[in-house]
Enzyme design. Sequence first.
Site, PDB file in Angstrom:
ATOM      1  N   LYS A 124       0.639  -1.495  -0.458  1.00  0.00           N
ATOM      2  CA  LYS A 124       0.042  -0.249   0.272  1.00  0.00           C
ATOM      3  C   LYS A 124       0.707   1.483   0.271  1.00  0.00           C
ATOM      4  O   LYS A 124       2.042   1.400   0.582  1.00  0.00           O
ATOM      5  CB  LYS A 124      -0.529   0.243   1.547  1.00  0.00           C
ATOM      6  N   TYR A 162      -4.841   3.728   6.438  1.00  0.00           N
ATOM      7  CA  TYR A 162      -5.652   2.667   7.800  1.00  0.00           C
ATOM      8  C   TYR A 162      -6.001   3.037   7.733  1.00  0.00           C
ATOM      9  O   TYR A 162      -7.501   2.137   8.355  1.00  0.00           O
ATOM     10  CB  TYR A 162      -4.378   2.394   8.306  1.00  0.00           C
TER      11      TYR A 162
HETATM   12  P1  NAD Z   1      12.065   0.880   2.794  1.00  0.00           P
HETATM   13  O1  NAD Z   1      12.644   2.596   2.735  1.00  0.00           O
HETATM   14  O2  NAD Z   1      12.503   0.489   4.325  1.00  0.00           O
HETATM   15  O3  NAD Z   1      12.323   0.808   2.016  1.00  0.00           O
HETATM   16  C1  NAD Z   1      12.366   0.534   0.538  1.00  0.00           C
HETATM   17  C2  NAD Z   1      13.041  -0.458  -0.306  1.00  0.00           C
HETATM   18  O4  NAD Z   1      13.231   0.519  -1.512  1.00  0.00           O
HETATM   19  C3  NAD Z   1      14.715  -0.167   0.121  1.00  0.00           C
HETATM   20  O5  NAD Z   1      14.846  -1.733  -0.317  1.00  0.00           O
HETATM   21  C4  NAD Z   1      15.563   0.752  -1.023  1.00  0.00           C
HETATM   22  O6  NAD Z   1      16.609   0.583  -1.370  1.00  0.00           O
HETATM   23  C5  NAD Z   1      14.356   0.330  -2.057  1.00  0.00           C
HETATM   24  N1  NAD Z   1      14.886   1.081  -3.277  1.00  0.00           N
HETATM   25  C6  NAD Z   1      14.842   0.852  -4.476  1.00  0.00           C
HETATM   26  N2  NAD Z   1      15.032   2.185  -5.488  1.00  0.00           N
HETATM   27  C7  NAD Z   1      14.690   3.134  -4.377  1.00  0.00           C
HETATM   28  C8  NAD Z   1      14.141   4.351  -4.747  1.00  0.00           C
HETATM   29  N3  NAD Z   1      14.421   5.020  -5.733  1.00  0.00           N
HETATM   30  N4  NAD Z   1      14.408   5.490  -3.779  1.00  0.00           N
HETATM   31  C9  NAD Z   1      14.408   4.562  -2.476  1.00  0.00           C
HETATM   32  N5  NAD Z   1      14.373   3.395  -2.203  1.00  0.00           N
HETATM   33  C10 NAD Z   1      14.199   2.367  -3.181  1.00  0.00           C
HETATM   34  O7  NAD Z   1      10.429   1.473   2.538  1.00  0.00           O
HETATM   35  P2  NAD Z   1       9.842  -0.053   3.886  1.00  0.00           P
HETATM   36  O8  NAD Z   1       9.293   0.749   4.818  1.00  0.00           O
HETATM   37  O9  NAD Z   1       9.263  -1.104   3.371  1.00  0.00           O
HETATM   38  O10 NAD Z   1       8.777   0.424   2.928  1.00  0.00           O
HETATM   39  C11 NAD Z   1       8.614  -0.013   1.612  1.00  0.00           C
HETATM   40  C12 NAD Z   1       6.439   0.069   0.580  1.00  0.00           C
HETATM   41  O11 NAD Z   1       6.434  -1.147   1.792  1.00  0.00           O
HETATM   42  C13 NAD Z   1       6.617   1.198   0.853  1.00  0.00           C
HETATM   43  O12 NAD Z   1       5.608   1.387   0.008  1.00  0.00           O
HETATM   44  C14 NAD Z   1       5.465   1.222   1.970  1.00  0.00           C
HETATM   45  O13 NAD Z   1       4.347   2.351   1.669  1.00  0.00           O
HETATM   46  C15 NAD Z   1       4.737   0.371   2.686  1.00  0.00           C
HETATM   47  N6  NAD Z   1       4.797  -0.432   3.577  1.00  0.00           N
HETATM   48  C16 NAD Z   1       3.496  -1.197   4.434  1.00  0.00           C
HETATM   49  C17 NAD Z   1       4.062  -1.421   5.392  1.00  0.00           C
HETATM   50  C18 NAD Z   1       2.850  -2.508   5.731  1.00  0.00           C
HETATM   51  O14 NAD Z   1       2.380  -2.757   6.539  1.00  0.00           O
HETATM   52  N7  NAD Z   1       1.703  -2.716   4.761  1.00  0.00           N
HETATM   53  C19 NAD Z   1       4.642  -0.922   5.971  1.00  0.00           C
HETATM   54  C20 NAD Z   1       6.271  -0.452   5.908  1.00  0.00           C
HETATM   55  C21 NAD Z   1       5.790  -0.075   3.924  1.00  0.00           C
END
Ligand code: NAD
Length: 386
Positions: free
Chosen positions: A156, A241
């Site tokens: 999401k 959410y």
């Molecule tokens: P994060 O920043 O921790 O991870 C992002 C990942 O994408 C990293 O591994 C990064 O290297 C990679 N990436 C590739 N290209 C990138 C770029 N151009 N810029 C930045 N990162 C890049 O983020 P996250 O918290 O893991 O979130 C990722 C996704 O998951 C989002 O869409 C977020 O909304 C979703 N999410 C959902 C939940 C949930 O409870 N369902 C919780 C957290 C995050």
Amino acid sequence: MNRKSISRQYSRRKFIHDLSVNAGMAALAVNGLNLFSSCNDNTEKNKGSAMTKGNQNKLGIALVGLGNYAGGQLAPALEQTNDCYLAGIVTGTPSKIDTWKGKYNIPDKNIYNYQTFDSIRDNPDIDIVYVVLPNSMHAEYVIRAARAGKHVICEKPMAITPEDCDRMIAACKEAGKMLSIGYRLHFEPYNLEMARLGTTKAYGNIKKMNAGFGFPIGDPTQWRLNKKLAGGGPLEDVGIYCIQGFCYTTGLDPIAVTAQEGPKTDKEKFRDVEQSLTWELEFPGNIICHGKASYSEGLNYLQAEAEKGVFELTSAFNYSGQKGNTPAGPMDLPKVNQQAKQMDDFAQAVKNRRPTPVPGEMGKRDVKIIQAIYKAMETGKRVEIS
Ligand code: NAD
């Protein structure tokens, strides 16, 4: 009422719980959501690929983007799943590979980067691609995964625009693959209970709802504060959410919205996106739902005011630790690994050729609502949601 009788009451409720929630979800389906439209599966192929892995009957999942959520929640959850397992990874950061390989025993042939990603089509170990990248990258990777012949789970918010959602849904449909959104709370007992109490009108008609989700954001350089990558601020990330909570508790879709941006106390950090905002969604039946999303304040609640009392989660949206109250007493429900349940449900949906309760169409509905909230915030006007 003593604690024992509350527990008994809730275990009895649990018995009818799944049934009624499924009924609630089915109500969503007739409420403008066609849950079947992205469910056109080639089960024989899945069976075949799953059988060749020594992980009989389990579907192989490849995580795309090895950030905090993939590493902190999804990969550990995949050690607790019965119907799927972590089969592969896709990463642009070579230094992460050894850690993941060592921790999760992933063979070299199942490790991809963003350039080699499309060749995942030739890998029968991977049945499902799970896209866990920054929001604006979801559309590209979901479409590429579908074209590579894989079922897809997308985090999401599904995408930044409804047009992107349409392209994602169409790509999965064309490939005959299923698409679901990472809406983990549809598999979490306390949130399911909110949906049951609301959709069965256990305390009469809902008159009003309140929800808030927020946290103080740290690193000012992260993608969540970059509009191009995130699509917006806390509304995209955590406000979604609250929107979900309103929809699954009422069993309805909203018809109009007004919204107000909160003050920016750190203009530099929040130069690109809102720091906080509040909004009021109107649902059919004169139900008004007040939402708040914030990157500067800890918020985590979902509350429904119905004709015969208030039912609520005072800790609603986190990965664990949900707490809830009803006019009949506190909720006392099982604690589960939400992500394990969510991924197992999707694997079962793929295997059994049944729809997912959290399809792309639901993701698109929410993206449309988010757009309407931003439009209301920017114009100061009431915006109708078609
Ligand atoms: P994060 O920043 O921790 O991870 C992002 C990942 O994408 C990293 O591994 C990064 O290297 C990679 N990436 C590739 N290209 C990138 C770029 N151009 N810029 C930045 N990162 C890049 O983020 P996250 O918290 O893991 O979130 C990722 C996704 O998951 C989002 O869409 C977020 O909304 C979703 N999410 C959902 C939940 C949930 O409870 N369902 C919780 C957290 C995050």
